[in-house]
Write a protein that holds these residues in place. Structure first.
Motif, PDB file in Angstrom:
ATOM      1  N   UNK A   1      12.554  -3.625  -7.222  1.00 11.76           N
ATOM      2  CA  UNK A   1      13.132  -3.318  -5.917  1.00 11.76           C
ATOM      3  C   UNK A   1      12.376  -4.027  -4.797  1.00 11.76           C
ATOM      4  N   UNK A   2      11.053  -3.957  -4.828  1.00 11.14           N
ATOM      5  CA  UNK A   2      10.253  -4.552  -3.744  1.00 11.14           C
ATOM      6  C   UNK A   2      10.303  -6.076  -3.772  1.00 11.14           C
ATOM      7  N   UNK A   3      10.258  -6.660  -4.968  1.00 11.86           N
ATOM      8  CA  UNK A   3      10.330  -8.115  -5.074  1.00 11.86           C
ATOM      9  C   UNK A   3      11.706  -8.618  -4.644  1.00 11.86           C
ATOM     10  N   UNK A   4      12.734  -7.826  -4.903  1.00 12.41           N
ATOM     11  CA  UNK A   4      14.081  -8.196  -4.459  1.00 12.41           C
ATOM     12  C   UNK A   4      14.150  -8.264  -2.938  1.00 12.41           C
ATOM     13  N   UNK A   5      13.524  -7.293  -2.269  1.00  8.07           N
ATOM     14  CA  UNK A   5      13.512  -7.283  -0.810  1.00  8.07           C
ATOM     15  C   UNK A   5      12.874  -8.553  -0.259  1.00  8.07           C
TER      16      UNK A   5
ATOM     17  N   UNK B   1       5.724   5.637  -2.506  1.00  6.85           N
ATOM     18  CA  UNK B   1       6.965   5.334  -3.223  1.00  6.85           C
ATOM     19  C   UNK B   1       6.870   5.561  -4.715  1.00  6.85           C
ATOM     20  N   UNK B   2       5.927   4.908  -5.359  1.00  4.87           N
ATOM     21  CA  UNK B   2       5.810   4.986  -6.815  1.00  4.87           C
ATOM     22  C   UNK B   2       5.479   6.391  -7.316  1.00  4.87           C
ATOM     23  N   UNK B   3       4.541   7.128  -6.680  1.00  2.10           N
ATOM     24  CA  UNK B   3       4.279   8.495  -7.155  1.00  2.10           C
ATOM     25  C   UNK B   3       5.505   9.400  -7.126  1.00  2.10           C
TER      26      UNK B   3
ATOM     27  N   UNK C   1       0.835  -1.207   0.000  1.00  2.69           N
ATOM     28  CA  UNK C   1       0.000   0.000   0.000  1.00  2.69           C
ATOM     29  C   UNK C   1       0.866   1.252   0.000  1.00  2.69           C
ATOM     30  N   UNK C   2       1.913   1.253   0.809  1.00  4.93           N
ATOM     31  CA  UNK C   2       2.801   2.408   0.863  1.00  4.93           C
ATOM     32  C   UNK C   2       3.602   2.571  -0.429  1.00  4.93           C
ATOM     33  N   UNK C   3       3.881   1.460  -1.104  1.00  4.16           N
ATOM     34  CA  UNK C   3       4.528   1.548  -2.419  1.00  4.16           C
ATOM     35  C   UNK C   3       3.627   2.312  -3.387  1.00  4.16           C
TER      36      UNK C   3
ATOM     37  N   UNK D   1       9.860   1.832   2.305  1.00  4.68           N
ATOM     38  CA  UNK D   1       9.603   2.106   0.891  1.00  4.68           C
ATOM     39  C   UNK D   1      10.306   3.395   0.472  1.00  4.68           C
ATOM     40  N   UNK D   2      10.175   4.407   1.299  1.00  4.99           N
ATOM     41  CA  UNK D   2      10.729   5.723   0.972  1.00  4.99           C
ATOM     42  C   UNK D   2      12.243   5.667   0.793  1.00  4.99           C
ATOM     43  N   UNK D   3      12.922   5.042   1.754  1.00  8.17           N
ATOM     44  CA  UNK D   3      14.380   5.014   1.682  1.00  8.17           C
ATOM     45  C   UNK D   3      14.896   3.957   0.699  1.00  8.17           C
ATOM     46  N   UNK D   4      14.147   2.875   0.553  1.00  2.00           N
ATOM     47  CA  UNK D   4      14.595   1.808  -0.332  1.00  2.00           C
ATOM     48  C   UNK D   4      14.615   2.254  -1.791  1.00  2.00           C
TER      49      UNK D   4
END
Length: 639
Positions: free
Chosen positions: A351-355, A86-88, A80-82, A316-319
Motif C-alpha cells: 500500500x505505501x509503496x503504491x502511494x 498503521x501496521x500494529x 515512522x507512522x506506518x 497512514x491511518x485512512x489509507x
C-alpha cells in the motif's frame, strides 16, 4: 445414518448425499469452515486486501501531501507512522477476524461491552459506501465521455462562460471619459460599450480551465449550493446504477466470486500507473514535476512542524482502511493457521509503496502541464476531486492521443474504487451472515443484491445537481474522527481490557509460538504508542474542526446539523450497546460491568479442532449466548 456412512460435511437425505456447497454455493467442498467458507486461494485474500487498502487516496491525496509537506522528507514521518500506528492496528484486526472467523460485529464476543464499536464501524462503512460508489460513477462518466476523437474539455465549448480561459483574463481596466478623466471599470462594461482600455491599466485574474468548467457545468451540473437540490442528473444516475450492477455481479457468490475479480481490478491499476509513468517521463517538464514531488524540493526543516506529522499519521491511518470493519471481515474467511503476520507486512508495504509510485506518475504529467502553460508546478498541482477531475484531465487533454490516455486513467480510477467497494459491501454482508446465518445460506444472492439496491437508492441524492455537496458532507463527517473513536476503543478494549498478553497467546495458536523478543515491539505499540498516537490525532482533529465548504461555498446550518446527526447516529451505538449488555447481565452494577468486560462463553476459534486446551470448554459459536453472563477466566476457559 451413522457418521461413517455420512461424513459431517455431507447432508444426508435418504440414500442421497448432497454436499454442503450444493445448497450454500459460497462454500467450497474443500473449505475448512463449511459454515462460512474460506478463500479459495491465499492469493485471492492478499489481492482483496491490497485492493481494499489501495484506493483513490493513494493516487489523489498522498502525492499532494508529499509535495506539500517537504517532498522526499515527508517519507520519514510517513514510514515512522506506518510502523507506530498503521501496521500494529492492521495486524491486530487481521488476527482478530482470522482467530474467531467472525465479522466486525459478532467478533466483539471478545468484549461484549464494546459490541457497539463493531456496529459503529459497519454503519460508517455504509455511509462511506454510499458516496464512494458515486465517485466510481464519476469515473465511469468521464471514461465514457473520453470515447471521442477529441476530449470534450480540451477547449472552451458551448457550455463555457466568459471566464473560461487557460490564460489570465482581464477583469478591470481604466478608460478615458469624455472629459479626459481616467476611471476604473469592469472589463465586461468596456466590451459592451465598444471602448478600449488604457494600455497598462489592465487587472488580470486567473481564468477557469476548460476542464474545471466542464466538471462543474457539464459533469455535475452543479447548483449554487446545498440548498438548491435541483434535478437528478440522469447520466450520472445511470453510471451509478452501472457501478452498483458491477459490484453486485462481482459479489453474488461472496468471496468466491470477488476473489476472482480482484485478479484484474487489483493488478490493472499498477499496469496503468506504469504506462502513465513511462509516458510522462518522456514529456518535456516531467523532471521538473518529479523534482517538486520528491527530489530537489525536499525540505527537511518541515519535519519540525507538527502538521506534517499529523498529516503522515492521518494518511497512514485512512489509507490502510483500519477500523472500518473490512479487515476483520475479509480476514474472517482465512483458514485458522494462515500466517496473518506476514500478510499484514506484505499488504501494508504494498500500500505505501503504491502511494509513492503513484506520485511519480501523477507529477510527471503535471510537470509537463506546468511546462506548456508557462506556470510553476505549484500553480497546477491539486488534491482530491480537483486533481482527479480537473487538473489531471486538463493535462491529459494536452497530450497527443489524449482520449486514449484519458480512458486509461479513468478506467484505473474505476478499478481502484471497485476493489475498495467490494470489501465494504463484503463487510455489510458478512455482518448479516453472522447475525442471520440460515438466511444467508439460502438467500445470499437476494440479500447481496438487495443491499446494493438500497444503497443505490440512498445514493441518488448524491447525483442531483447538489450531489457533490452531499458527497463532501458525508466524507467530511463520517470518514473523519468517528473512525478514530472506533479505533481507539478497539485497541483499548482488546489490549487493555481483554488483555494484550492473552491476545498474543490467541495469535500464537494460529501462527505458532514466537520468542519473547518478537513480541516486544508489538507490545510497545499496542499497549502505549499506538493508542497515544490515535488519541493525539483525535484531539488534533477536533481542535482543528471547521465547518465544511465546497469550492468556497459554505454549507447551510441545516446541512452541518445533518452531518452531525449522521456521525452521532454512527457512534451512539457504542454507549447504547454497552447499556444493553449491562442490563442483560445479572448481579449488582459492579458485577454486571465486570461480567460484560469478559469474553462471552462462545468466544474462541470457530472450529472445534482449533480450540486446543485453552478453549476446549467454549460454547458452540453458532449459538447466541448474549443473555448469559460471560465468565471466562484469564486462561480462556469458561468458569
Amino acid at each position: 445414518m451413522d457418521k461413517l456412512k455420512c461424513p459431517s460435511f455431507f447432508k444426508c437425505r435418504g440414500k442421497e448425499k448432497v454436499t454442503a456447497s450444493s445448497e450454500n454455493f459460497h462454500v467450497g467442498e474443500n473449505d475448512e469452515n463449511q459454515d462460512r467458507g474460506n478463500w479459495s486461494k491465499k492469493s485471492d485474500y492478499l489481492l482483496s486486501m491490497v485492493g481494499y487498502a489501495v484506493g483513490l487516496g493513494n493516487v489523489w491525496r498522498f502525492p499532494y501531501l508529499t509535495y506539500n509537506n517537504g517532498g522526499g522528507a515527508f517519507l520519514i514521518p510517513y514510514a515512522i507512522m506506518l510502523a507506530l500506528a498503521g501496521l500494529p492496528l492492521f495486524f491486530l484486526e487481521c488476527s482478530l477476524g482470522q482467530f474467531a472467523s467472525l465479522g466486525p460485529v459478532s467478533v466483539w464476543r471478545i468484549l461484549p461491552l464494546f459490541q457497539g464499536v463493531g456496529i459503529t464501524m459497519v454503519l460508517i462503512s455504509i455511509f462511506v459506501t454510499i458516496y464512494y460508489n458515486v465517485i466510481i460513477a464519476y469515473s465511469l462518466y468521464y471514461m465514457f465521455a473520453s470515447f471521442q476523437s477529441e476530449l470534450p474539455w480540451k477547449n472552451c465549448s458551448y457550455w463555457a462562460d466568459e471566464n473560461c480561459s487557460r490564460s489570465p483574463i482581464v477583469t478591470y481596466c481604466n478608460v478615458t471619459t469624455n472629459t479626459g478623466e481616467s476611471i476604473r471599470v469592469n472589463k465586461s462594461w468596456v466590451d459592451v460599450n465598444s471602448l478600449n482600455c488604457i494600455n497598462g491599466s489592465e487587472i488580470y485574474q486567473p481564468g477557469q480551465l476548460p476542464s474545471e468548467q466542464y466538471w462543474n457545468k457539464v459533469a455535475l451540473q452543479r447548483s449554487s449550493g446545498m440548498d438548491e437540490t435541483g434535478v437528478i442528473v440522469w447520466y450520472l444516475a445511470l453510471c451509478l446504477l452501472l457501478a452498483w450492477l458491477i459490484v453486485g455481479a462481482a459479489l453474488f457468490k461472496g468471496i468466491k466470486s470477488s476473489g476472482k475479480v480482484v485478479y484484474f481490478t487489483a493488478i490493472f491499476p499498477y499496469v496503468v500507473l506504469l504506462i502513465l509513468l513511462i509516458r510522462g517521463a518522456t514529456l518535456e517538464g516531467a523532471s521538473k514535476g518529479i523534482s517538486y514531488y520528491i527530489g530537489a524540493q525536499s525540505n527537511f526543516t518541515k519535519l519540525r512542524e507538527a502538521e506534517v506529522w499529523k498529516d503522515a499519521a492521518t494518511q497512514i491511518f485512512y489509507s490502510l482502511s483500519v477500523a472500518w470493519g473490512g479487515l476483520v471481515a475479509l480476514s474472517s474467511y482465512n483458514k485458522f493457521n494462515n500466517n496473518c503476520f506476514s500478510d499484514a507486512i506484505v499488504v501494508c508495504l504494498t500500500n505505501c509503496l503504491t502511494s509513492v509510485f503513484a506520485g511519480f506518475a501523477i507529477f510527471s504529467i503535471l510537470g509537463h502541464m506546468a511546462h506548456i502553460s508557462g506556470k510553476e508546478v505549484s500553480q497546477v498541482v491539486k488534491s482530491g476531486f480537483d486533481l482527479a477531475f480537473i487538473a489531471y484531465p486538463e493535462a491529459l487533454a494536452q497530450l497527443p492521443g489524449g482520449p486514449f490516455w484519458s480512458i486509461l486513467f479513468f478506467f484505473m480510477l474505476l478499478t481502484l474504487g471497485l476493489d475498495s467497494q467490494f470489501a465494504s459491501i463484503e463487510t455489510i454482508t458478512t455482518t448479516i451472515q453472522d447475525l442471520f446465518p440460515k438466511v444467508m445460506k439460502k438467500m445470499r444472492v437476494p440479500v447481496t443484491l438487495g443491499c446494493c439496491l438500497v444503497l443505490f437508492l440512498l445514493g441518488l441524492v448524491c447525483v442531483t445537481q447538489a450531489g457533490i455537496y452531499w458527497v463532501h458532507l458525508i466524507d467530511h463527517f463520517c470518514a473523519g474522527w468517528g473512525i478514530l473513536i472506533a479505533a481507539i476503543l478497539e485497541i483499548i478494549g482488546i489490549i487493555w481490557i481483554y488483555g494484550g498478553n492473552r491476545f498474543i497467546e490467541d495469535i500464537e495458536m494460529m501462527i505458532g509460538a514466537k520468542r519473547w523478543i518478537f513480541w516486544l515491539w508489538w507490545r510497545a505499540c499496542w499497549f502505549v504508542i499506538t493508542p497515544l498516537l490515535l488519541i493525539a490525532i483525535l484531539i488534533w482533529s477536533l481542535v482543528k474542526f471547521h465547518r465544511p465548504n465546497y469550492a468556497k461555498i459554505p454549507y447551510p446550518d441545516w446541512g452541518v446539523a445533518l452531518g452531525w446527526c449522521m456521525i452521532i447516529f454512527c457512534i451512539i451505538w457504542i454507549p447504547i450497546m454497552a447499556i444493553v449488555k449491562i442490563i442483560q447481565a445479572e448481579g449488582n452494577i459492579f458485577r454486571r460491568i465486570v461480567s460484560c468486560c469478559r469474553p462471552a462463553s462462545n468466544w474462541g476459534p470457530y472450529l472445534e479442532r482449533h480450540r486446543g486446551e485453552r478453549y476446549k470448554d467454549m460454547v458452540d459459536p453458532k449459538k447466541e449466548t448474549d443473555h448469559e453472563i460471560p465468565t471466562v477466566s484469564g486462561s480462556g476457559k469458561p468458569e
